[in-house]
Design a protein around this motif. Structure first.
Motif: not given
Length: 149
Positions: A105-123
């Protein structure tokens, strides 16, 4: 195996009737599993996926580029060459199991900020995941699974 063949095989197995050899269901002799996403700009997408996977492609042609991901081939395919008229994004939903969902998540958030659905990890129970989009709007999902011991 198709549902029709599966049903016939089940009926034959319970009835004790043997099918001729040609009618026996055969397993697919797969050598490698792969998935591909359709893109408008191969070079732009290759740059994105090189950073995402932190590796160079294993296969590269002008219209198709493939990365080895956990033994499978993740392909980037030029939409205009192989699937003209196909709408952008949403053509496939690859999901990739990762070792550490928070690090991914941290890696993708750095690479594609603003493109993560809901901006979080769902458990949900032992399953954790997040979805994000690549530069062409294709959605990918990274997930982890914690199996109780």
């Amino acid at each position: 195996m198709g549902i029709r063949k599966a049903l016939i095989a089940a009926l034959v197995a319970t009835a004790g009737i043997a099918l001729p050899a040609a009618a026996q269901p055969q397993a697919v002799d797969a050598k490698r599993f792969g998935v591909y996403v359709l893109v408008a700009d191969v070079d732009r997408s290759v740059a994105f996926y090189e950073l995402l996977f932190m590796k160079d492609p294993q296969v590269r042609t002008p219209a198709l580029v493939g990365f080895d991901v956990a033994g499978g081939l993740f392909g980037i395919v030029d939409r205009a060459t192989f699937a003209p008229g196909t709408p952008a994004g949403g053509s496939v939903r690859p999901y990739i199991r990762v070792v550490d969902i928070n690090a991914a998540f941290a890696h993708v958030n750095t690479l594609a900020p603003g493109r993560i659905e809901d901006g979080r990890v769902t458990t949900e129970g032992p399953f954790s995941f997040f979805r994000f989009t690549d530069p062409d709007g294709n959605t990918l999902e990274f997930f982890s699974l914690t199996v109780p011991r």
